[in-house]
Design a protein around this motif. Structure first.
Motif, short mmCIF file in Angstrom:
data_model
loop_
_atom_site.label_atom_id
_atom_site.label_comp_id
_atom_site.label_asym_id
_atom_site.label_seq_id
_atom_site.Cartn_x
_atom_site.Cartn_y
_atom_site.Cartn_z
N TYR A 8 -4.41 -9.53 28.87
CA TYR A 8 -4.78 -10.70 28.08
C TYR A 8 -3.61 -11.09 27.18
O TYR A 8 -3.09 -10.26 26.42
N PRO A 9 -3.20 -12.36 27.21
CA PRO A 9 -2.04 -12.77 26.41
C PRO A 9 -2.37 -12.94 24.93
O PRO A 9 -3.18 -13.78 24.54
N GLY A 10 -1.73 -12.14 24.10
CA GLY A 10 -1.89 -12.28 22.66
C GLY A 10 -3.29 -11.98 22.18
O GLY A 10 -4.01 -11.14 22.74
N HIS A 11 -3.72 -12.69 21.12
CA HIS A 11 -5.01 -12.45 20.48
C HIS A 11 -5.63 -13.80 20.10
O HIS A 11 -5.15 -14.46 19.18
N GLU A 14 -10.22 -12.66 22.81
CA GLU A 14 -10.45 -11.42 23.56
C GLU A 14 -11.80 -10.78 23.26
O GLU A 14 -12.31 -9.96 24.03
N VAL A 32 -9.33 -4.30 28.05
CA VAL A 32 -8.40 -5.39 27.76
C VAL A 32 -7.11 -4.81 27.19
O VAL A 32 -7.14 -4.06 26.20
N HIS A 34 -3.32 -6.10 25.84
CA HIS A 34 -2.68 -7.33 25.39
C HIS A 34 -1.21 -7.38 25.79
O HIS A 34 -0.48 -6.40 25.66
N THR A 35 -0.79 -8.54 26.28
CA THR A 35 0.62 -8.75 26.58
C THR A 35 1.28 -9.53 25.45
O THR A 35 0.61 -10.22 24.68
N ASP A 36 2.59 -9.40 25.37
CA ASP A 36 3.37 -10.16 24.40
C ASP A 36 3.55 -11.58 24.94
O ASP A 36 4.08 -11.77 26.04
N ASP A 40 3.82 -19.06 21.18
CA ASP A 40 2.46 -19.55 21.41
C ASP A 40 2.51 -21.06 21.52
O ASP A 40 2.45 -21.78 20.52
N ARG A 59 2.99 -3.88 30.39
CA ARG A 59 1.77 -3.25 29.92
C ARG A 59 0.91 -2.67 31.05
O ARG A 59 -0.22 -2.25 30.81
N CYS A 75 -5.19 -15.23 32.13
CA CYS A 75 -4.55 -16.42 31.58
C CYS A 75 -4.55 -17.49 32.66
O CYS A 75 -4.20 -17.22 33.80
#
Length: 243
Positions: A8-11, A14, A32, A34-36, A40, A59, A75
């Motif tokens: 999951y990209p970022g926050h 989620e 889940v 999280h990817t960097d 944004d 990740r 995404c």
């Protein structure tokens, strides 16, 4: 027990995933990682970087340690901007890195549209119009007819993540079209899990949202079907038999 993995990209939204796990009321566990995301921005150059192979594979090992049986790049925009062939290559690279069946939210939409038997769809997007246009082109490559497309012009996932029930309902209503057999709400930064059934009731047709179809795609990859009416028609109707 079936374990499913999501990059999951970022926050932003989620928390839809633990909510959906509860709504499944089954032996399915959602993990889940999280990817960097880098910058944004719902902008093509930023999205291409967000979905780059390096950011996804960084990740993968953490996700493998969860015991996941399948992985989905959670995404939409940072998959469909690569185009039909590029999105396939993105998923193939993820599958090789993870050693697991893999997909992305963009392909989840393509498969879910067929699952609910919709030939004609409307797109109600949070994105700017140009980015939403890339999604419409992706759906056309998947064989769907896009009869209406609406972009909302929102640049950041952070802003999308602040939207609630009223905004989601308004987005779906404004993006609907009389000829559409389903309405699609892309963007996994948008909270939708709690509202899918209500939005479907308001529109009188299937509604497919990013986090909802992402979960369904992971279950499909793992060979599982779970009846969960709270997650809409996609989770509560018999599959359409393709002839």
């Amino acid at each position: 027990m079936t374990a499913l993995g999501f990059l999951y990209p970022g926050h932003s939204a989620e928390d839809d995933y633990p909510r959906m796990e509860q709504m499944l009321d089954s032996d399915v566990r959602l993990h889940v990682v999280h990817t960097d995301i880098g910058e944004d921005a719902h902008r093509v150059d930023a999205l291409l970087e967000m979905g780059s192979a390096q950011r996804l594979t960084d990740r993968v090992e953490e996700l493998r340690l969860t015991g996941a049986e399948a992985v989905v790049w959670a995404c939409t925009s940072a998959s469909f901007v690569f185009g039909w062939e590029g999105a396939h290559e993105q998923v193939r690279g993820l599958a090789r890195a993870a050693g697991l069946p893999a997909s992305s939210t963009s392909f989840a939409f393509a498969h879910a549209v067929r699952e609910v038997g919709a030939a004609r769809v409307a797109v109600a997007a949070t994105y700017p119009e140009d980015v939403a246009g890339h999604f419409a082109a992706f759906l056309k490559s998947a064989g769907a007819e896009v009869v209406a497309m609406r972009g909302s012009g929102i640049i950041t996932a952070a802003e999308v993540g602040t939207w609630g029930r009223d905004e989601v309902l308004a987005l779906a209503r404004e993006g609907d079209h009389p000829d559409a057999e389903a309405v699609l709400l892309p963007d996994t930064a948008l909270h939708t899990a709690a509202y899918v059934a209500e939005v479907e009731a308001a529109l009188g047709k299937p509604v497919l949202t990013a986090n909802q179809v992402t979960l369904w795609e992971a279950l499909r990859l793992a060979g599982r079907r779970v009846n969960a009416p709270g997650l809409g028609a996609l989770f509560s109707r018999e599959p359409v038999v393709q002839v």
